[in-house]
Enzyme design. Structure first.
Site, PDB file in Angstrom:
ATOM      1  N   CYS A 171       0.838  -1.201   0.000  1.00 15.98           N
ATOM      2  CA  CYS A 171       0.000   0.000   0.000  1.00 15.98           C
ATOM      3  C   CYS A 171       0.880   1.262   0.000  1.00 15.98           C
ATOM      4  O   CYS A 171       1.490   1.584  -1.011  1.00 15.98           O
ATOM      5  CB  CYS A 171      -0.978  -0.032   1.165  1.00 15.98           C
ATOM      6  SG  CYS A 171      -2.359   1.135   0.989  1.00 15.98           S
ATOM      7  N   HIS A 194      -3.597  -5.134   0.468  1.00 15.96           N
ATOM      8  CA  HIS A 194      -3.064  -5.546   1.770  1.00 15.96           C
ATOM      9  C   HIS A 194      -3.130  -7.065   1.916  1.00 15.96           C
ATOM     10  O   HIS A 194      -4.102  -7.606   2.457  1.00 15.96           O
ATOM     11  CB  HIS A 194      -3.872  -4.902   2.894  1.00 15.96           C
ATOM     12  CG  HIS A 194      -3.593  -3.441   3.085  1.00 15.96           C
ATOM     13  ND1 HIS A 194      -2.559  -2.980   3.864  1.00 15.96           N
ATOM     14  CD2 HIS A 194      -4.218  -2.348   2.586  1.00 15.96           C
ATOM     15  CE1 HIS A 194      -2.557  -1.659   3.858  1.00 15.96           C
ATOM     16  NE2 HIS A 194      -3.552  -1.250   3.092  1.00 15.96           N
ATOM     17  N   GLU A 217      -1.622  -8.754   3.983  1.00 15.65           N
ATOM     18  CA  GLU A 217      -1.494  -9.075   5.412  1.00 15.65           C
ATOM     19  C   GLU A 217      -2.783  -8.885   6.194  1.00 15.65           C
ATOM     20  O   GLU A 217      -2.920  -9.389   7.316  1.00 15.65           O
ATOM     21  CB  GLU A 217      -0.381  -8.212   6.042  1.00 15.65           C
ATOM     22  CG  GLU A 217      -0.787  -6.798   6.444  1.00 15.65           C
ATOM     23  CD  GLU A 217      -0.915  -5.798   5.301  1.00 15.65           C
ATOM     24  OE1 GLU A 217      -1.035  -4.597   5.589  1.00 15.65           O
ATOM     25  OE2 GLU A 217      -0.896  -6.212   4.122  1.00 15.65           O
TER      26      GLU A 217
END
Length: 263
Positions: free
Chosen positions: A110, A198, A200
């Site tokens: 990001c 993202h 994660e």
């Protein structure tokens, strides 16, 4: 300051460069964003890896000698603008250029993806609108198929951003796009890779962020409720993204993704 971990021989060292302050929720639930990234990327059951945290948002970055000790770096998301003129952002861009010259692996997510693009000569700016979604991105044929990973031609990923990479230098290669964002993912050489989404994030982190954006007046309540309803019924391809990120970051040990990237 970050501190070097202790592990057996051979030891691989990686660092997370944190570009945002941890919220109380993420800190209590996951041990901060460092814990979120480590949960996705670390494979240290045999004690052969060390993971360290540097709070880049506070100006905490490895010095030249310390940076040499690391095999790779991960640059996180942020509430700040990558195209801003904050001193710590300028220092981070300079650090990326330095470790790129060392040929260290650098993964940006990001805000980190945008920082990487600026460091290699690209341009970042406001997107037409916020992208808060579970979005499908199309991977480039130069990236897939990778037999060792069995990646499909498209993957779903959580997005939460209002800036995007607008332009990349000729030497960079776009390796994923979506119907919302033209540069969802890029690589530069064999050691830099940026991902706009993202990989994660869990869904509960995104739901928490939607509430924060609503409270701060960035989005309206009807839109927030619509986002929550859509997100609840979908799942991101988190395991595929984990494999992709791990293979890039540790490719020479895990079946080198970079050989697939070579021109």
């Amino acid at each position: 300051m970050g501190s070097l971990g202790i592990c057996g021989n051979p030891c691989r060292r990686f660092a997370v460069l944190l570009c945002a302050e941890d919220s109380e929720y993420v800190r209590e639930t996951y041990g901060g964003y460092f814990g979120v990234f480590k949960a996705m990327l670390a494979e240290d059951e045999d004690g052969s890896e060390a993971w360290d945290l540097f709070r880049a948002v506070s100006g905490d970055l490895p010095g030249d000698a310390e940076a040499e000790l690391y095999d790779g770096f991960v640059i996180t998301g942020s509430c700040s603008d990558a195209h801003g003129d904050d001193l710590w952002i300028q220092q981070l861009v300079s650090f990326v250029k330095k470790v790129d010259s060392m040929r260290k692996k650098i993964l940006g997510v990001c805000f980190g993806h945008q920082i990487l693009s600026i460091a290699v000569g690209g341009k970042v700016g406001r997107a037409k609108s916020w992208d808060i979604s579970l979005r499908t991105v199309q991977l480039s044929p130069t990236l897939t198929p990778i037999s060792s990973l069995n990646l499909p031609s498209s993957l779903s990923i959580i997005e939460c951003h209002r800036d995007e990479v607008k332009e990349l230098p000729p030497k960079a290669e776009v390796i994923a796009r979506s119907n919302q964002t033209g540069i969802e993912m890029f690589r530069y050489g064999n050691n830099i890779m940026g991902i706009q989404g993202h990989p994660e994030y869990t869904k509960d982190i995104l739901l928490y962020l939607i509430d924060r954006l609503l409270q701060r007046g960035f989005i309206e309540k009807p839109y927030a409720e619509e986002l929550k309803a859509n997100i609840e019924v979908c799942e991101p391809d988190r395991e595929a993204w984990r494999k992709l990120c791990v293979t890039f970051l540790k490719g020479d040990l895990k079946g080198d993704l970079c050989s697939e990237f070579d021109n």
